[in-house]
Design a protein around this motif. Structure first.
Motif, PDB file in Angstrom:
ATOM      1  N   SER A 143       0.830  -1.195   0.000  1.00 18.47           N
ATOM      2  CA  SER A 143       0.000   0.000   0.000  1.00 18.47           C
ATOM      3  C   SER A 143       0.876   1.261   0.000  1.00 18.47           C
ATOM      4  N   TYR A 144       1.947   1.213   0.791  1.00 17.21           N
ATOM      5  CA  TYR A 144       2.864   2.352   0.853  1.00 17.21           C
ATOM      6  C   TYR A 144       3.511   2.599  -0.512  1.00 17.21           C
ATOM      7  N   LEU A 165       1.389   3.605  -8.177  1.00 14.97           N
ATOM      8  CA  LEU A 165       1.236   2.393  -8.989  1.00 14.97           C
ATOM      9  C   LEU A 165      -0.240   2.213  -9.299  1.00 14.97           C
ATOM     10  N   LYS A 166      -0.695   2.992 -10.264  1.00 12.66           N
ATOM     11  CA  LYS A 166      -2.124   3.084 -10.535  1.00 12.66           C
ATOM     12  C   LYS A 166      -2.744   1.748 -10.958  1.00 12.66           C
ATOM     13  N   VAL A 212      -4.787  -3.052   1.702  1.00  6.06           N
ATOM     14  CA  VAL A 212      -4.046  -2.257   0.711  1.00  6.06           C
ATOM     15  C   VAL A 212      -4.868  -1.042   0.311  1.00  6.06           C
ATOM     16  N   TRP A 213      -6.137  -1.263  -0.027  1.00 11.60           N
ATOM     17  CA  TRP A 213      -6.951  -0.195  -0.570  1.00 11.60           C
ATOM     18  C   TRP A 213      -7.196   0.913   0.449  1.00 11.60           C
ATOM     19  N   ILE A 214      -7.529   0.553   1.695  1.00 10.49           N
ATOM     20  CA  ILE A 214      -7.820   1.594   2.680  1.00 10.49           C
ATOM     21  C   ILE A 214      -6.549   2.344   3.071  1.00 10.49           C
ATOM     22  N   MET A 215      -5.431   1.617   3.174  1.00 11.25           N
ATOM     23  CA  MET A 215      -4.214   2.272   3.657  1.00 11.25           C
ATOM     24  C   MET A 215      -3.616   3.243   2.642  1.00 11.25           C
ATOM     25  N   ILE A 216      -3.916   3.083   1.351  1.00 15.55           N
ATOM     26  CA  ILE A 216      -3.405   4.033   0.357  1.00 15.55           C
ATOM     27  C   ILE A 216      -3.759   5.457   0.800  1.00 15.55           C
ATOM     28  N   GLY A 217      -5.020   5.651   1.180  1.00 17.87           N
ATOM     29  CA  GLY A 217      -5.490   6.969   1.607  1.00 17.87           C
ATOM     30  C   GLY A 217      -4.733   7.481   2.821  1.00 17.87           C
TER      31      GLY A 217
END
Lengths: 293, 293
Positions: free
Chosen positions: B114-115, B122-123, B173-178
């Protein structure tokens, strides 16, 4: 600053960072997906090692399978009604919570509970309430003078009874998304609408709802995906019965694959379900707001 | 002679006062309507939980007595029955092992990924993960079931934990991107200037600064794993039965034991409900993020 001094050389760091996730997702999601599509093109005999390639034969058979057509229709009716119900209830909740009143935070927490509590347990409890003889819902029906219903026991009412549980479980997420949308609406257009003499209904219809469009669409699409994927509620309460009146594509695919071990044909049904969900998620992906993502 | 419709009439004396009274009446009525609707919604959505707890505290002969007694002597008999008749603590430990294992492993592979996604934008990887997150998990199950049988992973804790990564990794992964995006770039640059290597920036700067996000993500992925039914139904067995499957099996032969059903449902739902109430302030953002972004 020379953060980019390595430019020009191959940079390994990002690849190391995503390595674990790539391996995990590859092994448990990408490989099974590819494998499922391959399975849907095979005819399995007596064992999983022994199969014949049949191409798209299974898919060609689908339209002639009344159980598949029934599953498709039930899925559409179930998801359509549940999305409509959850959008209505969730939006009402969001609009109520958008104004401040004593205990608003507590009410919001209470409204969230159906979405976090264990679906199997909640469904089971709904099952006791739906019981035609001893359930509390028919008691209420008699109290207010309504005809008692058979709920889950009759093919005529079973699907709609499940929709009630689904709406109960899905409304909180709609509420949260719509509420986040409401909170991000700028105040100026609301004030100018009031100054221009719009009453609250006009403000709602012509100012608030258009500005909420993105949130409403997001909520509807996500709820649609969630309902297409619904399994615990249906499996706990009806297992697709009575007379297949609640047999959605998911339930039919599950039954084919794991009860009749009809791997090839079961995989084909699941591929159709997957395509449905992917179709909707393509629209969800187009809602992205972040600048680069 | 009557004035044609639409012609403004001359203001009568006292019209101003009457108008104000009318406005106040409308305001009182709106207020009353608001709280009435709120009450109805609260009762409709919370009744299941009320009924669950109340039924679980009743003796069998009191459970289906209508009208239901508002005052009765509570008994813990149903809870004792469940604890004595079912291997509850064994199943509880299964649930905990699987959920804790799946969350921990997913954190190890998910947080670095995620980081990296948020730093190196990394779209396509992010969108692939989002797409997979929306897919119905049953589509992974059929191939996984075949592989698990071959590898002897059916009815093992490890096998179940691995399968739950399908739920937890994309979520984390998805939540931590934010949350990683909210870590200010200047702080990281400063650490680099001070001689921190990139792994150190991630480990010593980004992770601690996004601790609130990690807490929310941990809770959300724990609840997701804890509540999951379909994985254990397909890949589990006697040794690894987690609580959702245990409830489902309990229903099989005890469906008419409303008190027992309610006691089981209470024991499984109440911990999550209490957890939700404690952390609701932080959870709300995560729940909406978990849904879209």
């Amino acid at each position: 600053m020379r953060l980019s001094r390595r430019r020009g050389r191959f940079d390994l760091f990002p690849f190391l960072m995503i390595g674990g996730a790539i391996v995990t997702l590859g092994a448990f999601m990408v490989y099974p997906l590819v494998s499922l599509v391959l399975m849907s093109m095979r005819d399995y005999g007596t064992s999983t090692m022994n199969y014949r390639f049949v191409g798209l034969d299974w898919f060609a058979q689908l339209p002639r399978d009344p159980r598949f057509v029934n599953g498709l229709v039930r899925t559409i009716v179930y998801s359509g009604s549940a999305v409509a119900g959850a959008m209505l209830m969730g939006s009402i909740m969001a609009f109520m919570l958008n104004r401040s009143f004593a205990g608003a935070a507590i009410v919001r927490t209470l409204f969230i509970l159906p979405m976090v509590s264990m679906p199997v347990a909640s469904a089971l409890l709904w099952g006791t309430m739906f019981n035609p003889q001893q359930g509390v819902l028919n008691y209420f029906a008699r109290v207010v003078g309504l005809e008692p219903s058979l709920w889950l026991a009759s093919p005529a009412t079973a699907l709609m009874s499940l929709v009630i549980v689904e709406v109960w479980m899905s409304s909180p997420l709609v509420m949260l998304i719509v509420l986040a949308g409401l909170r991000s609406i700028p105040q100026e257009p609301l004030e100018s609408a009031r100054i221009d003499g719009a009453n609250s209904l006009q403000t709602l219809a012509f100012v608030i709802v258009p500005m909420l469009r993105a949130a409403l669409v997001a909520a509807a699409l996500i709820t649609l995906i969630d309902t297409l994927k619904q399994f615990p509620i249906i499996w706990v309460l009806t297992q697709g019965g009575p007379v297949r009146s609640t047999e959605t594509l998911y339930v039919y695919g599950y039954a084919l694959g794991f009860q009749f071990f009809d791997l090839g044909y079961g995989a084909a049904v699941l591929v159709v379900l997957l395509l449905l969900v992917v179709l909707v998620s393509v629209f969800v992906m187009r809602l992205r707001q972040r600048s680069w993502l | 002679m009557r004035a044609p419709a639409g012609t403004p009439r001359a203001p009568r004396p006292g019209a101003y006062l009457a108008d104000r009274r009318r406005r106040r009446a409308i305001k009182v009525a709106t207020e009353a309507g608001f709280y009435l609707l709120l009450g109805v919604l609260l009762i409709a959505f919370m009744f299941v939980f009320y009924w669950m707890v109340v039924t679980s505290l009743k003796l069998p002969r009191e459970v289906t007595v209508y009208p239901p007694a508002l005052v009765f002597e509570p008994t813990l008999m149903n809870y004792r029955n469940v604890l004595e008749k079912t291997p509850f603590f064994h199943q509880l430990s299964n649930s905990l092992i699987v959920a804790i294992g799946a969350v921990t492993l997913a954190m190890v592979v998910g947080l670095p990924a995620s980081y990296a996604i948020s730093r190196y934008r990394l779209k396509s990887l992010a969108l692939t993960i989002l797409m997979m997150r929306m897919m119905p998990t049953i589509v992974f199950m059929l191939p996984l079931f075949v592989v698990y049988q071959r590898l002897g992973l059916i009815d093992t804790h490890a096998g179940l934990i691995f399968s739950h990564l399908i739920l937890t990794v994309p979520l984390i992964v998805w939540i931590m991107i934010g949350f990683f995006e909210d870590v200010p770039g200047e702080v990281e640059d400063q650490a680099r200037v001070d001689g921190c290597r990139r792994w150190g920036v991630f480990w010593r700067i980004a992770l601690p600064l996004s601790a609130p996000g990690i807490v929310v993500t941990t809770i959300l992925s724990f609840i997701t794993s804890w509540n999951n039914f379909v994985f254990v139904l397909i890949l589990g067995g006697v040794r690894t039965t987690t609580l959702p499957l245990a409830v489902f099996n309990f229903m099989g032969f005890e469906m008419l034991d409303f008190g027992g059903v309610a006691a089981v449902a209470s024991m499984l739902s109440l911990p999550i409900i209490v957890l939700t109430i404690i952390v609701q302030r932080w959870l709300v953002g995560g729940l909406t993020l978990g849904a879209i972004k």
